[in-house]
Design a protein around this motif. Structure first.
Motif, PDB file in Angstrom:
ATOM      1  N   ARG A 197       0.820  -1.212   0.000  1.00  0.00           N
ATOM      2  CA  ARG A 197       0.000   0.000   0.000  1.00  0.00           C
ATOM      3  C   ARG A 197       0.849   1.256   0.000  1.00  0.00           C
ATOM      4  N   ILE A 198       1.951   1.222   0.739  1.00  0.00           N
ATOM      5  CA  ILE A 198       2.880   2.346   0.812  1.00  0.00           C
ATOM      6  C   ILE A 198       4.245   1.863   0.338  1.00  0.00           C
ATOM      7  N   ILE A 199       4.827   2.572  -0.627  1.00  0.00           N
ATOM      8  CA  ILE A 199       6.160   2.252  -1.135  1.00  0.00           C
ATOM      9  C   ILE A 199       6.958   3.547  -1.144  1.00  0.00           C
ATOM     10  N   VAL A 200       7.888   3.671  -0.199  1.00  0.00           N
ATOM     11  CA  VAL A 200       8.691   4.884  -0.078  1.00  0.00           C
ATOM     12  C   VAL A 200      10.054   4.655  -0.721  1.00  0.00           C
ATOM     13  N   ALA A 201      10.393   5.479  -1.690  1.00  0.00           N
ATOM     14  CA  ALA A 201      11.701   5.404  -2.340  1.00  0.00           C
ATOM     15  C   ALA A 201      12.632   6.422  -1.690  1.00  0.00           C
ATOM     16  N   VAL A 202      13.853   5.997  -1.365  1.00  0.00           N
ATOM     17  CA  VAL A 202      14.835   6.860  -0.704  1.00  0.00           C
ATOM     18  C   VAL A 202      16.096   6.918  -1.561  1.00  0.00           C
ATOM     19  N   ASP A 203      16.509   8.133  -1.918  1.00  0.00           N
ATOM     20  CA  ASP A 203      17.726   8.298  -2.701  1.00  0.00           C
ATOM     21  C   ASP A 203      18.188   9.752  -2.596  1.00  0.00           C
ATOM     22  N   THR A 204      19.479   9.970  -2.782  1.00  0.00           N
ATOM     23  CA  THR A 204      20.015  11.329  -2.748  1.00  0.00           C
ATOM     24  C   THR A 204      19.915  12.024  -4.099  1.00  0.00           C
ATOM     25  N   SER A 205      19.452  11.306  -5.123  1.00  0.00           N
ATOM     26  CA  SER A 205      19.279  11.879  -6.457  1.00  0.00           C
ATOM     27  C   SER A 205      17.799  12.142  -6.708  1.00  0.00           C
ATOM     28  N   ASP A 206      17.439  13.417  -6.891  1.00  0.00           N
ATOM     29  CA  ASP A 206      16.043  13.749  -7.168  1.00  0.00           C
ATOM     30  C   ASP A 206      15.581  13.162  -8.504  1.00  0.00           C
TER      31      ASP A 206
ATOM     32  N   THR B 146       8.416   9.662  -1.988  1.00  0.00           N
ATOM     33  CA  THR B 146       9.862   9.740  -2.200  1.00  0.00           C
ATOM     34  C   THR B 146      10.488  10.610  -1.113  1.00  0.00           C
ATOM     35  N   VAL B 147      11.707  10.254  -0.724  1.00  0.00           N
ATOM     36  CA  VAL B 147      12.426  11.007   0.300  1.00  0.00           C
ATOM     37  C   VAL B 147      13.891  11.143  -0.102  1.00  0.00           C
ATOM     38  N   ASN B 148      14.390  12.373  -0.057  1.00  0.00           N
ATOM     39  CA  ASN B 148      15.814  12.620  -0.253  1.00  0.00           C
ATOM     40  C   ASN B 148      16.428  12.859   1.123  1.00  0.00           C
ATOM     41  N   PRO B 149      17.315  11.962   1.580  1.00  0.00           N
ATOM     42  CA  PRO B 149      17.886  12.090   2.930  1.00  0.00           C
ATOM     43  C   PRO B 149      18.587  13.420   3.171  1.00  0.00           C
ATOM     44  N   LYS B 150      19.030  14.066   2.090  1.00  0.00           N
ATOM     45  CA  LYS B 150      19.703  15.361   2.240  1.00  0.00           C
ATOM     46  C   LYS B 150      18.764  16.418   2.822  1.00  0.00           C
ATOM     47  N   ASN B 151      17.470  16.182   2.652  1.00  0.00           N
ATOM     48  CA  ASN B 151      16.484  17.163   3.102  1.00  0.00           C
ATOM     49  C   ASN B 151      15.896  16.827   4.469  1.00  0.00           C
ATOM     50  N   GLU B 152      16.402  15.779   5.103  1.00  0.00           N
ATOM     51  CA  GLU B 152      15.845  15.330   6.379  1.00  0.00           C
ATOM     52  C   GLU B 152      16.899  15.384   7.477  1.00  0.00           C
ATOM     53  N   GLU B 153      16.505  15.939   8.621  1.00  0.00           N
ATOM     54  CA  GLU B 153      17.414  15.980   9.765  1.00  0.00           C
ATOM     55  C   GLU B 153      17.620  14.595  10.340  1.00  0.00           C
ATOM     56  N   ASN B 154      16.540  13.788  10.359  1.00  0.00           N
ATOM     57  CA  ASN B 154      16.605  12.422  10.868  1.00  0.00           C
ATOM     58  C   ASN B 154      15.813  11.537   9.924  1.00  0.00           C
ATOM     59  N   ILE B 155      16.516  10.804   9.059  1.00  0.00           N
ATOM     60  CA  ILE B 155      15.845  10.022   8.017  1.00  0.00           C
ATOM     61  C   ILE B 155      14.968   8.929   8.603  1.00  0.00           C
ATOM     62  N   VAL B 156      15.400   8.301   9.693  1.00  0.00           N
ATOM     63  CA  VAL B 156      14.613   7.220  10.284  1.00  0.00           C
ATOM     64  C   VAL B 156      13.292   7.748  10.820  1.00  0.00           C
ATOM     65  N   LYS B 157      13.312   8.869  11.521  1.00  0.00           N
ATOM     66  CA  LYS B 157      12.070   9.446  12.041  1.00  0.00           C
ATOM     67  C   LYS B 157      11.144   9.862  10.911  1.00  0.00           C
ATOM     68  N   ALA B 158      11.721  10.440   9.849  1.00  0.00           N
ATOM     69  CA  ALA B 158      10.907  10.863   8.709  1.00  0.00           C
ATOM     70  C   ALA B 158      10.204   9.671   8.062  1.00  0.00           C
ATOM     71  N   LEU B 159      10.922   8.553   7.948  1.00  0.00           N
ATOM     72  CA  LEU B 159      10.338   7.367   7.316  1.00  0.00           C
ATOM     73  C   LEU B 159       9.283   6.719   8.204  1.00  0.00           C
ATOM     74  N   LYS B 160       9.499   6.737   9.498  1.00  0.00           N
ATOM     75  CA  LYS B 160       8.480   6.180  10.402  1.00  0.00           C
ATOM     76  C   LYS B 160       7.186   6.986  10.317  1.00  0.00           C
TER      77      LYS B 160
ATOM     78  N   TYR C  35      16.817  -1.077   9.023  1.00  0.00           N
ATOM     79  CA  TYR C  35      16.363  -1.786  10.216  1.00  0.00           C
ATOM     80  C   TYR C  35      15.676  -0.818  11.181  1.00  0.00           C
ATOM     81  N   GLY C  36      16.238   0.386  11.311  1.00  0.00           N
ATOM     82  CA  GLY C  36      15.713   1.355  12.263  1.00  0.00           C
ATOM     83  C   GLY C  36      14.340   1.881  11.918  1.00  0.00           C
ATOM     84  N   CYS C  37      13.995   1.918  10.616  1.00  0.00           N
ATOM     85  CA  CYS C  37      12.704   2.488  10.227  1.00  0.00           C
ATOM     86  C   CYS C  37      11.557   1.480  10.293  1.00  0.00           C
ATOM     87  N   LEU C  38      11.837   0.258  10.757  1.00  0.00           N
ATOM     88  CA  LEU C  38      10.796  -0.769  10.845  1.00  0.00           C
ATOM     89  C   LEU C  38       9.874  -0.556  12.034  1.00  0.00           C
ATOM     90  N   ARG C  39       8.641  -0.988  11.882  1.00  0.00           N
ATOM     91  CA  ARG C  39       7.745  -1.110  13.029  1.00  0.00           C
ATOM     92  C   ARG C  39       8.052  -2.426  13.732  1.00  0.00           C
TER      93      ARG C  39
END
Length: 368
Positions: free
Chosen positions: A212-221, A235-249, A273-277
């Protein structure tokens, strides 16, 4: 029958690939010769040139190839002249413990064919008559190649060979990680780290499985935009996130059910591993360097019942999975055409590797 062929070689680690004319000997017992039509340029090939995959040079590169049978060796009854085939970079004997228990991607024979055929020899020679090693028992980045039948899968002749070639590694590895290794369930939340060739296929594997949810993570827009085409819902660019794990959760409404590391870095595996429930599964798909490590809080394995596991070749059973992927492609559910960003002639192989290193392509394909 010995064939002359233009081939792409790694002559020296840390140096660009070279294109040479080599000779390819006729198949011996249990072997076939293939006239290649196409070969994908995979990051694993690049890893040979950088030393991340330590194979002894000189080595003929290529493990993601497709072509037609032009000669068969003694005792070969499962292939005939003209058959269309795809290479499998893991040799599968069908007899060892792993093959017999349904995990042929871990076949004992494959460990013996890292840079030769399973018998420890090679059918390639350079212009001086010196034997050449071959990548993963294949060496299919060449106009002709002789492989053991355990590295060859017959496919439907109606499928274009340049598209079919991608199944031999990138597609199988990515889709298989989602469908075979993780066994993604419909309605689940997933995260894929890395949107290269393998990551894009992990994304479409999650889509095929009904996530249902598919989040793509990459430093290339640019790669993140491409990920949407293959099924990414966010989609998430880690460069734009202070804490990537919290953002993904937050994006996955409390954590992902499945996360896939498709880059090859221990730090990113820890993020997956950290972004898992609780009860989630993280799958490491990327090939990390030999000294790379991953650190996790051990107690979470117990108290949260999380799983951290690896996926090699998408936990493939090529004899079954390759035709299944072909069927998904023909029905419009698996994207292959869209993966090919650019095609190259064999003489343009150095440029193809440079483009791969710079992340310019989803997949580059050499056409013969």
């Amino acid at each position: 029958m010995t064939q002359q062929a233009r081939a792409v070689l790694c002559r020296e680690v840390g140096k660009p690939v070279v294109v040479e004319t080599v000779s390819v000997d006729a198949p011996q017992r249990g072997e076939v010769m293939i006239k290649l039509a196409a070969c994908g340029v995979c990051h694993s090939d690049l890893s040979v040139t950088t030393g991340t995959l330590p194979l002894p040079p000189p080595v003929v590169l290529g493990h993601e190839g497709a072509g037609s049978i032009v000669a068969v060796g003694e005792g070969v009854s499962s292939f005939a002249l003209g058959d269309h085939v795809v290479s499998s970079f893991v040799s599968m004997c069908g007899k060892c413990r792993y093959c017999q228990t349904g995990r042929p991607q871990l076949c004992d024979q494959a460990a013996k064919a890292g840079f030769t055929l399973p018998d420890g020899t090679t059918r390639f020679k350079d212009a001086a008559g010196k034997p050449l090693n071959i990548f993963s028992g294949c060496g299919v980045m060449a106009e002709y190649a002789t492989l053991h039948v355990d590295n060859v899968i017959k496919i439907d002749a109606a499928v274009p060979l340049d598209k079919a070639a991608l199944i031999g590694c990138g597609v199988m590895t990515g889709v298989g990680a989602a469908v075979n290794t993780a066994k993604v369930e419909p309605g689940s939340a997933t995260v894929v780290f890395g949107c290269g060739g393998v990551g894009l296929n992990a994304i479409q594997g999650c889509a095929i499985a009904g996530a249902r949810i598919i989040v793509a993570v990459d430093t290339s827009d640019a790669k993140l935009e491409m990920a949407k085409q293959f099924g990414a819902t966010h989609t998430v660019n880690p460069k734009n996130e202070e804490n990537i794990v919290k953002a993904l959760k937050k994006l996955t409404e409390g954590g992902a059910d499945y996360a896939f590391e498709c880059v090859g870095f221990g730090e990113i595996a820890a993020q997956a591993y950290g972004c898992l429930r609780k009860g989630g599964t993280a799958v490491v798909v990327g090939v990390a360097g030999p000294k790379d490590t991953t650190t996790i809080r051990t107690a979470t394995l117990t108290f949260e019942e999380k799983t951290l596991k690896g996926s090699y070749f998408g936990s493939a059973r090529p004899q079954q999975d390759f035709p299944r992927l072909i069927g998904l492609y023909r029905s419009g559910r698996l994207k292959l055409d869209e993966l090919i960003t650019r095609t190259y002639s064999v003489e343009e192989a150095p440029q193809a590797f440079a483009d791969l290193a710079e992340g310019r392509n989803a997949r580059g394909v050499i056409l013969f």
